[in-house]
Motif scaffolding. Sequence first.
Motif, PDB file in Angstrom:
ATOM      1  N   THR A 290      37.706  45.125  39.331  1.00 36.08           N
ATOM      2  CA  THR A 290      38.433  46.106  40.148  1.00 36.08           C
ATOM      3  C   THR A 290      37.824  47.485  39.959  1.00 36.08           C
ATOM      4  OG1 THR A 290      40.481  44.837  39.889  1.00 36.08           O
ATOM      5  CG2 THR A 290      40.689  47.103  40.656  1.00 36.08           C
ATOM      6  N   TYR A 292      38.293  51.627  40.418  1.00 35.88           N
ATOM      7  CA  TYR A 292      39.278  52.688  40.550  1.00 35.88           C
ATOM      8  C   TYR A 292      38.576  54.029  40.808  1.00 35.88           C
ATOM      9  CZ  TYR A 292      42.573  49.354  38.551  1.00 35.88           C
ATOM     10  OH  TYR A 292      43.359  48.249  38.336  1.00 35.88           O
ATOM     11  N   VAL A 309      45.178  58.514  41.143  1.00 38.04           N
ATOM     12  CA  VAL A 309      44.287  57.374  40.881  1.00 38.04           C
ATOM     13  C   VAL A 309      44.542  56.302  41.929  1.00 38.04           C
ATOM     14  CG1 VAL A 309      43.523  55.659  39.201  1.00 38.04           C
ATOM     15  CG2 VAL A 309      44.401  57.864  38.404  1.00 38.04           C
ATOM     16  N   SER A 311      43.154  52.391  43.444  1.00 38.19           N
ATOM     17  CA  SER A 311      42.264  51.230  43.395  1.00 38.19           C
ATOM     18  C   SER A 311      41.453  51.250  44.684  1.00 38.19           C
ATOM     19  CB  SER A 311      43.061  49.932  43.278  1.00 38.19           C
ATOM     20  OG  SER A 311      43.872  49.729  44.423  1.00 38.19           O
ATOM     21  N   ASP A 341      45.659  45.641  34.869  1.00 35.58           N
ATOM     22  CA  ASP A 341      45.792  46.181  36.223  1.00 35.58           C
ATOM     23  C   ASP A 341      47.252  46.363  36.629  1.00 35.58           C
ATOM     24  OD1 ASP A 341      42.951  46.353  37.143  1.00 35.58           O
ATOM     25  OD2 ASP A 341      43.015  44.212  36.739  1.00 35.58           O
ATOM     26  N   ARG A 359      52.151  50.408  37.483  1.00 39.65           N
ATOM     27  CA  ARG A 359      51.542  50.569  38.809  1.00 39.65           C
ATOM     28  C   ARG A 359      52.508  51.248  39.785  1.00 39.65           C
ATOM     29  NH1 ARG A 359      47.510  48.406  42.173  1.00 39.65           N
ATOM     30  NH2 ARG A 359      46.544  47.343  40.403  1.00 39.65           N
TER      31      ARG A 359
END
Length: 510
Positions: A290, A292, A309, A311, A341, A359
């Motif tokens: 992933t 970022y 931030v 993804s 994540d 998240r």
Amino acid sequence: MLIRKWLPAAMFLMCFAFILALSAHAEENDLFDTRETVFKMNDPNALINGKKVVLQVPPTTINNYTFVPLRSVSDAIGANLTRKSDEIRLSYEGVTVEITVGRAEAFVQSNPVRLEQPPVVIKGTTMVPLRFIVNSLGLDLRYEPSTKEIRISSKIKKTPEPIDEDQPGNKKDVEEEAPVVRPRMENLTVDYLSANHSNLKSLDKIRLYSFGNTSIAAAKDNQVYILNRDPNKGYQIKKYDPNSADKMSVVASIDERFNFEYSVRDKYKINFSYGEFVPKKLVYNDASDTLYLLGESAAMYPDKLRLAVFSITPEVKMVTYQLENSGFYKLEDSFFSTLDDKTFYYGEPYSKMIYSANRGQALELVNSSPTSDKTQLISTMKDGVLYVYDKKSSTIFKWTGTGLVKHAQIAIHSDSVMHVAASFGYFYLLDDRRVVHRVTSDGKMESYAELGKASFNPGILGVPETSNWKLFGNERLLLDRYTLHMSTDSNGNLFLFDDGILIRVNVYPS
């Protein structure tokens, strides 16, 4: 009666254990030769491998550090010592130590080591710090305070007698499988992967620009992501993939997907617009593949964001943010990481605070940080554990779930480190001698790549029209301390964004 009954058995066991100990000791003596040097502080009389020797200069103390004569130690253990002016090279049992008289930096296996006190010359005799030479060469050291005796000993493995494999019992019935060692290239080579001029139409898709904020993050199989500012299209995240037809593709531009709504202390909500977003830094999570993107807000209104931030892969989505607060900070020097994540960690070196968030939620303070003031922090993961490197103190910290604790000290002086990168469980340190050192999470350091000795492949990789090009004439890596960006992919090859050009340093064969 019971004691008399068991006494013979106990005596037998004691004798058997004693015989085993003698046997092990005898076996060790059969395999090794032991050499010992006995010094006394401020006494010229020494005992070297059983022979009495009078030293020209006895062991002495300088600024509370014990110094011993280097030649006497090297001769006693059978080391190879060469000297050119004030530069001295010592080789012993596969270990090479390089020191310079009057200089507080030495090199062990080409890795720099900071000395508390430099080597000196007294009456024509080179004196070195006792602890440094003993630790570097793996010698044993004992000190008797009552007699002021310093005993330095070493064990040299004896050369085994040749074995006649035709004799019964000498040849192995089963061959042991040798461990697989991935060979590195004998000579480093450099491939150009992009261009910053437009001599050919075929270069349009691989053109990068050297102005604006830039960041790179190498991924898997020679792939690398690049944050770059196009003068006509604004900031873009591009992906270089040597296996794709176009080599370079745009993964994301800064557009409406970066809009989101956030809450201010649970009182009211504010809409964040992509137009105010200033991207700064790419972070690649190799465990989940992933990418970022970290950035700041250019807005001037109250309660604006300090940090946002997102993804980027597999989809563009806000994952966490931080409200503006007082105090200086520098996003490029902060670390950002996640183990799953789902929960994210962010560390600021100037405020010395660690933040965390689930998240989609705002970052909240978790703990203070034991790292240095005004340092640079960079993180990597190894076996599901987060490690953070503190550039100023050359220290590796380990995340415990509630805070950072000191885990390992790296034998390199921070002033010599020009650039730091981390990926796939390793830290990579570029020093001012243009050497990249690879450091494990436990602080073990090895010389990884001498960039000053790399040779350049002509042209741009994958563009046949440029196969005879010499891009700069006298090819060399600029490696500017303030503008260089460095990362490492899963294959162990280095990627550099150097003076506006994306470069791959081939450490391992393709």
